[in-house]
Enzyme design. Structure first.
Site, mmCIF file in Angstrom:
data_model
loop_
_atom_site.group_PDB
_atom_site.id
_atom_site.type_symbol
_atom_site.label_atom_id
_atom_site.label_comp_id
_atom_site.label_asym_id
_atom_site.label_seq_id
_atom_site.Cartn_x
_atom_site.Cartn_y
_atom_site.Cartn_z
ATOM 1 N NE ARG A 67 -1.719 -1.166 3.704
ATOM 2 C CZ ARG A 67 -1.434 -1.099 4.824
ATOM 3 N NH1 ARG A 67 -3.358 -0.388 5.456
ATOM 4 N NH2 ARG A 67 -0.896 -1.462 5.717
ATOM 5 C CD GLU A 76 7.631 8.496 15.791
ATOM 6 O OE1 GLU A 76 6.905 8.832 15.562
ATOM 7 O OE2 GLU A 76 8.849 9.005 16.067
ATOM 8 C CG ASP A 88 8.665 22.272 10.008
ATOM 9 O OD1 ASP A 88 10.581 21.789 10.228
ATOM 10 O OD2 ASP A 88 7.874 22.104 11.082
ATOM 11 C CG ASN A 89 13.058 26.801 6.368
ATOM 12 O OD1 ASN A 89 11.628 28.011 6.520
ATOM 13 N ND2 ASN A 89 13.893 26.593 6.771
ATOM 14 C CG HIS A 117 22.837 29.369 2.181
ATOM 15 N ND1 HIS A 117 21.829 28.655 0.929
ATOM 16 C CD2 HIS A 117 23.782 29.411 1.028
ATOM 17 C CE1 HIS A 117 21.806 29.597 0.083
ATOM 18 N NE2 HIS A 117 22.993 29.691 -0.113
ATOM 19 C CE LYS A 150 20.263 25.880 7.539
ATOM 20 N NZ LYS A 150 21.079 26.313 6.602
ATOM 21 C CG HIS A 159 23.182 22.224 4.769
ATOM 22 N ND1 HIS A 159 21.972 22.976 3.917
ATOM 23 C CD2 HIS A 159 23.112 21.165 4.662
ATOM 24 C CE1 HIS A 159 21.717 21.951 3.513
ATOM 25 N NE2 HIS A 159 22.119 20.679 3.960
ATOM 26 C CE1 TYR A 187 16.296 25.314 5.653
ATOM 27 C CE2 TYR A 187 15.557 24.725 3.655
ATOM 28 C CZ TYR A 187 16.085 25.457 4.054
ATOM 29 O OH TYR A 187 15.828 26.540 4.125
ATOM 30 C CD GLU A 207 21.355 33.428 3.298
ATOM 31 O OE1 GLU A 207 20.574 32.765 3.339
ATOM 32 O OE2 GLU A 207 20.084 34.702 3.642
#
Length: 181
Positions: free
Chosen positions: A23, A28, A48-49, A62, A71, A118, A131, A142
């Protein structure tokens, strides 16, 4: 979950337990208690992105010099080569990098702690990248280290010229970048 240490202390590959049958599957993707027990990392995620990128798009390297972000990254569509670089000047692994292929198929995740740059390059036709971060996005903090910095010599496992944003094209060389102590 299965945790695999990488060549950079603190950067870990996370393999969730996947339950599947004819199926489909279930797993998780995050459980704070299980994550802390398996990795030794107790953290709180605040954001959350989700990004979608075409083949050959390279995002990175970055990081945020203030309000640094840990992250937890994964791919839900396609495949990327994901890269973490140690940007902590006092670290014995400063300037070293590690990479892992993350894909919808292998369902692996990568934990990238604070103090690391990253980035990723899309190897499939397209990829959706999700992420969680431990701190909020702070545009003024940044920073970006150039993806092709000769001192890093990252093997992106990608032939040709990647597609870059203007911000990524203007990234700093490692020796000129604002770095972590």
């Amino acid at each position: 979950m299965n945790v695999i240490e990488t060549s950079l202390p603190g950067v870990m590959i996370i393999e969730p337990k996947v339950f599947g049958d004819d199926r489909g599957f279930f797993y998780e993707s995050f459980n704070a208690k299980a994550f802390a027990e398996a990795t030794g990392v107790k953290t709180e995620f605040v954001q959350d992105n989700h990004s979608r990128s075409a083949h050959g798009v390279l995002r990175g390297l970055h990081y945020q010099i203030e309000n640094p972000q840990g992250k937890l990254v994964r791919v839900t569509v396609g495949e990327v080569l994901d890269v973490a670089v140690d940007l902590r000047k006092s670290s014995p692994t400063f300037g070293q990098w590690t990479s892992v292929r993350l894909s919808a198929e292998n369902k692996r995740q990568l934990w990238v702690p604070e103090g690391f740059g990253h980035g990723f390059v899309v190897l499939s036709e397209s990829a959706e990248f999700l992420y969680k971060t431990t701190n909020y996005y702070t545009p003024s903090a940044e920073r970006c280290v150039r993806w092709n910095d000769p001192d890093l010599a990252i093997d992106w496992e990608f032939e040709g010229q990647p597609l870059l944003s203007g911000k990524d094209q203007a990234g700093s060389l490692l020796k000129e970048a604002s770095l972590f102590p």
